[in-house]
Every structure is written in C-alpha cells, then in structure tokens.
Design a protein around this motif. Structure first.
Motif, PDB file in Angstrom:
ATOM      1  N   HIS A   4       0.827  -1.205   0.000  1.00 55.70           N
ATOM      2  CA  HIS A   4       0.000   0.000   0.000  1.00 55.70           C
ATOM      3  C   HIS A   4       0.864   1.260   0.000  1.00 55.70           C
ATOM      4  N   LEU A   7       2.127   1.529  -3.521  1.00 60.74           N
ATOM      5  CA  LEU A   7       1.043   2.027  -4.378  1.00 60.74           C
ATOM      6  C   LEU A   7       0.910   3.545  -4.234  1.00 60.74           C
ATOM      7  N   GLN A  11       1.528   6.259  -7.194  1.00 59.58           N
ATOM      8  CA  GLN A  11       0.474   7.214  -7.553  1.00 59.58           C
ATOM      9  C   GLN A  11       0.973   8.648  -7.454  1.00 59.58           C
ATOM     10  N   LEU A  27       3.424   0.132 -11.461  1.00 58.31           N
ATOM     11  CA  LEU A  27       2.042   0.153 -10.993  1.00 58.31           C
ATOM     12  C   LEU A  27       1.292  -1.069 -11.526  1.00 58.31           C
ATOM     13  N   GLY A  28       1.498  -1.405 -12.783  1.00 57.42           N
ATOM     14  CA  GLY A  28       0.876  -2.598 -13.342  1.00 57.42           C
ATOM     15  C   GLY A  28       1.333  -3.856 -12.630  1.00 57.42           C
ATOM     16  N   SER A  31      -0.111  -3.932  -9.124  1.00 64.70           N
ATOM     17  CA  SER A  31      -1.545  -4.238  -9.190  1.00 64.70           C
ATOM     18  C   SER A  31      -1.759  -5.728  -9.421  1.00 64.70           C
ATOM     19  N   GLU A  32      -0.948  -6.332 -10.281  1.00 68.91           N
ATOM     20  CA  GLU A  32      -1.022  -7.792 -10.482  1.00 68.91           C
ATOM     21  C   GLU A  32      -0.751  -8.516  -9.167  1.00 68.91           C
ATOM     22  N   MET A  34      -1.154  -7.509  -6.226  1.00 72.16           N
ATOM     23  CA  MET A  34      -2.220  -7.279  -5.253  1.00 72.16           C
ATOM     24  C   MET A  34      -3.544  -7.899  -5.702  1.00 72.16           C
ATOM     25  N   ASP A  36      -5.303  -7.159  -8.475  1.00 68.33           N
ATOM     26  CA  ASP A  36      -6.192  -6.239  -9.173  1.00 68.33           C
ATOM     27  C   ASP A  36      -5.838  -6.232 -10.661  1.00 68.33           C
ATOM     28  N   ALA A  39      -6.753  -2.976 -12.741  1.00 67.01           N
ATOM     29  CA  ALA A  39      -5.822  -1.849 -12.585  1.00 67.01           C
ATOM     30  C   ALA A  39      -4.516  -2.138 -13.325  1.00 67.01           C
ATOM     31  N   ALA A  40      -4.077  -3.401 -13.295  1.00 65.31           N
ATOM     32  CA  ALA A  40      -2.863  -3.774 -14.013  1.00 65.31           C
ATOM     33  C   ALA A  40      -3.051  -3.566 -15.515  1.00 65.31           C
TER      34      ALA A  40
END
Length: 183
Positions: A4, A7, A11, A27-28, A31-32, A34, A36, A39-40
């Motif tokens: 987090h 992230l 951001q 970020l991708g 996101s993977e 996590m 998500d 988002a990825a």
C-alpha cells in the motif's frame, strides 16, 4: 513488504509525471501482485498509449489475457508487433514467452511448443550477448598478483599481539563477503 505504501508512492510519482513509464510499469506489476487485474491492465494500456512498442507492457498485458481461441485479438496483437518491429533478443523472448502461454491457454499446444522453443533461443541469444568473454590468462595473472601481494604482506596478524587493539566491527549484507573479511 508494504504494497500500500508502494502504491501510494507510485500514484504520487504519476501525479507529478503522468507519462513516467517506469512508474506505470511498476504500478501494473504491483496491481497484479495485489490481485487487481483491472488496474494492471489499465496501467499497461497507458504504457502502450505512450509507447506503443513497449515489449514489457505488451507481454504483461498478454499475460493477463484469457485467450480462448487461436484467433483471439491479443494473440494477433502480439504477433503483429513481433512481425512489424525490430526488438532486441530479450524483448523478443519476453513477447514470445507470453505468446506461447496464450497458445497454451487456448489449447494450441503445437504452436505453444514451437513459440516457447523460439523464445528460449532468443533468451539464450540475449544472455550470450550480455556475457563478457572468459580470459583464462587474465584470470591466472590476477591470481598470481593476489598471491604475491599476500606473500609480500608477511605473517597475518589477528590484532591480539597489538598492545592496544582497536575493535573493528564488520557489518555487511548476506553473501557479501563480510565473513571472509573478518577472517
């Protein structure tokens, strides 16, 4: 691990520079990790909008795909990019590995096998180009020079014969040679 916090940092980096490709790729990936996938996908698509030839983003996007037939759009997209762009061997390998996994997912096992074989060849080419040729004579000369330096230094001392030894604390990362230095 602090996903987090990572992230939030990514951001913030993207708020300061929305086109910063390393932050978008990270970020991708985050996101993977996590879970998500949406988002990825968005992050990888943003990379491809800014840099349409980005092999890593396309390979990661393909990895998120749920291709069910050999005619799937993402398979066509990867094949088109491979056919129309000239990538270095490492990028070709990354794209071919993702294409091979897509073929495998949709049951095109012969295509998957030949594609993964090609990916392995490109990965090997990439690894070979990164290697420095081994020079046996130079290595032997280095070993001789080290041996002469230690011989010239005389008898090693452990500090116990010194009337006023000063403690030396050796701190190092794992597998960094600190135990060897201590000896």
């Amino acid at each position: 691990s602090q996903p987090h916090a990572a992230l939030a940092a990514l951001q913030e980096a993207l708020r300061l520079n929305p086109g910063y490709l390393p932050a978008l790729l990270n970020l991708g990936n985050l996101s993977e990790d996590m879970g998500d996938a949406g988002a990825a996908r968005n992050a990888y698509e943003r990379v491809l909008q800014l840099s349409p030839a980005n092999a890593t983003a396309l390979a990661r996007l393909a990895g998120l795909s749920k291709a069910t037939t050999i005619d799937d759009a993402v398979i066509g997209r990867v094949k088109e990019v491979l056919a129309t762009r000239n990538y270095p061997p490492a990028d070709v390998a990354e794209l071919l590995f993702s294409l091979g996994r897509l073929y495998d997912r949709c049951g095109a096992y012969d295509e998957a096998f030949t594609t993964i074989e090609a990916a392995n060849r490109h990965a090997l080419d990439a690894a070979r180009s990164a290697l420095i040729p081994y020079d046996a004579a130079a290595e032997a000369a280095l070993a001789d020079a080290l041996a002469q330096a230690y011989a010239a230094a005389g008898t090693p001392r452990d500090g116990m014969a010194d009337p006023d030894p000063v403690p030396v604390f050796i701190v190092g990362m794992f597998r960094s040679g600190s135990s060897l230095l201590e000896k």
